[in-house]
Write a protein that holds these residues in place. Structure first.
Motif, PDB file in Angstrom:
ATOM      1  N   LYS A  16       2.412   1.715  -3.268  1.00 57.58           N
ATOM      2  CA  LYS A  16       1.379   2.140  -4.283  1.00 57.58           C
ATOM      3  C   LYS A  16       1.208   3.532  -4.089  1.00 57.58           C
ATOM      4  CE  LYS A  16      -2.154   1.946  -7.193  1.00 57.58           C
ATOM      5  NZ  LYS A  16      -1.789   2.707  -8.183  1.00 57.58           N
ATOM      6  N   GLU A  17       1.334   4.110  -2.787  1.00 59.48           N
ATOM      7  CA  GLU A  17       0.963   5.465  -2.497  1.00 59.48           C
ATOM      8  C   GLU A  17       2.212   6.338  -3.011  1.00 59.48           C
ATOM      9  OE1 GLU A  17       0.294   5.594   1.644  1.00 59.48           O
ATOM     10  OE2 GLU A  17      -1.700   4.759   1.422  1.00 59.48           O
ATOM     11  N   ARG A  18       3.480   5.771  -2.774  1.00 63.36           N
ATOM     12  CA  ARG A  18       4.711   6.487  -3.396  1.00 63.36           C
ATOM     13  C   ARG A  18       4.617   6.533  -4.798  1.00 63.36           C
ATOM     14  NH1 ARG A  18       9.706   5.238   0.644  1.00 63.36           N
ATOM     15  NH2 ARG A  18       8.699   5.558   2.653  1.00 63.36           N
ATOM     16  N   SER A  71       3.439  -3.711  -7.752  1.00 66.23           N
ATOM     17  CA  SER A  71       2.978  -3.229  -6.614  1.00 66.23           C
ATOM     18  C   SER A  71       1.692  -4.308  -6.276  1.00 66.23           C
ATOM     19  CB  SER A  71       2.531  -1.874  -6.524  1.00 66.23           C
ATOM     20  OG  SER A  71       1.375  -2.078  -7.403  1.00 66.23           O
ATOM     21  N   ASP A  96       2.033   6.648  -6.961  1.00 67.06           N
ATOM     22  CA  ASP A  96       1.050   7.755  -7.089  1.00 67.06           C
ATOM     23  C   ASP A  96       1.548   8.889  -6.806  1.00 67.06           C
ATOM     24  OD1 ASP A  96      -0.566   5.675  -7.847  1.00 67.06           O
ATOM     25  OD2 ASP A  96      -1.896   5.705  -5.902  1.00 67.06           O
ATOM     26  N   ALA A  97       2.367   9.381  -5.961  1.00 61.38           N
ATOM     27  CA  ALA A  97       2.918  10.750  -5.655  1.00 61.38           C
ATOM     28  C   ALA A  97       3.795  11.110  -6.733  1.00 61.38           C
ATOM     29  CB  ALA A  97       3.425  10.571  -4.225  1.00 61.38           C
ATOM     30  N   GLU A  98       4.663   9.754  -7.171  1.00 64.07           N
ATOM     31  CA  GLU A  98       5.478  10.063  -8.101  1.00 64.07           C
ATOM     32  C   GLU A  98       4.748  10.783  -9.660  1.00 64.07           C
ATOM     33  OE1 GLU A  98       9.167  10.499  -8.280  1.00 64.07           O
ATOM     34  OE2 GLU A  98       8.595  10.373  -6.142  1.00 64.07           O
ATOM     35  N   TYR A  99       3.625   9.936  -9.960  1.00 67.48           N
ATOM     36  CA  TYR A  99       2.951  10.347 -10.980  1.00 67.48           C
ATOM     37  C   TYR A  99       2.632  11.959 -10.938  1.00 67.48           C
ATOM     38  CZ  TYR A  99       2.414   5.485 -12.903  1.00 67.48           C
ATOM     39  OH  TYR A  99       2.376   4.480 -13.487  1.00 67.48           O
ATOM     40  N   ASP A 100       1.903  12.097  -9.706  1.00 69.41           N
ATOM     41  CA  ASP A 100       1.371  13.396  -9.531  1.00 69.41           C
ATOM     42  C   ASP A 100       2.681  14.481  -9.636  1.00 69.41           C
ATOM     43  OD1 ASP A 100      -0.842  12.592  -9.172  1.00 69.41           O
ATOM     44  OD2 ASP A 100      -0.600  12.628  -6.913  1.00 69.41           O
ATOM     45  N   TYR A 156       7.317   8.294 -17.154  1.00 72.44           N
ATOM     46  CA  TYR A 156       6.123   7.861 -16.978  1.00 72.44           C
ATOM     47  C   TYR A 156       6.471   6.379 -17.251  1.00 72.44           C
ATOM     48  CZ  TYR A 156       0.940   7.172 -17.510  1.00 72.44           C
ATOM     49  OH  TYR A 156      -0.294   6.653 -17.367  1.00 72.44           O
ATOM     50  N   GLU A 198       4.483  -0.222 -11.861  1.00 66.18           N
ATOM     51  CA  GLU A 198       3.262  -0.446 -11.199  1.00 66.18           C
ATOM     52  C   GLU A 198       2.630  -1.797 -11.078  1.00 66.18           C
ATOM     53  OE1 GLU A 198      -0.276   1.304 -10.060  1.00 66.18           O
ATOM     54  OE2 GLU A 198       1.458   2.276 -10.612  1.00 66.18           O
ATOM     55  N   GLN A 228       0.786  -1.104  -0.061  1.00 63.81           N
ATOM     56  CA  GLN A 228      -0.020   0.119   0.018  1.00 63.81           C
ATOM     57  C   GLN A 228       0.786   1.357   0.111  1.00 63.81           C
ATOM     58  OE1 GLN A 228      -3.240   0.419  -0.328  1.00 63.81           O
ATOM     59  NE2 GLN A 228      -2.896   2.648  -0.096  1.00 63.81           N
TER      60      GLN A 228
END
Length: 71
Positions: A23-25, A61, A27-31, A51, A58, A20
């Protein structure tokens, strides 16, 4: 793959972070990547390359596929 991503992946494999958190990290990298592109801090080509590296991380994970019973 950048050193930052390798460290993150190694932490997941060694059990230092949960799936988890991984995955959060990611997602933060995508942002962060999207914001850098919008602020013209990186070129579109660099955005695509970074990207794609994130996309390669991805699926990992979620772990390997689990056995299931067919009904």
């Amino acid at each position: 793959m950048s050193n930052e991503y390798r460290v993150l992946e190694r932490m997941l494999v060694e059990g230092q972070i949960s799936r988890q958190e991984f995955k959060e990290r990611i997602d933060a990298e995508y942002d962060k990547l999207e914001q850098e592109l919008m602020n013209d801090e990186i070129a579109p080509d660099e955005h695509v390359e970074r990207y794609n590296v994130l996309m390669e991380l991805e699926p990992q994970s979620f772990g390997p596929p689990e056995l299931h019973e067919h009904i």
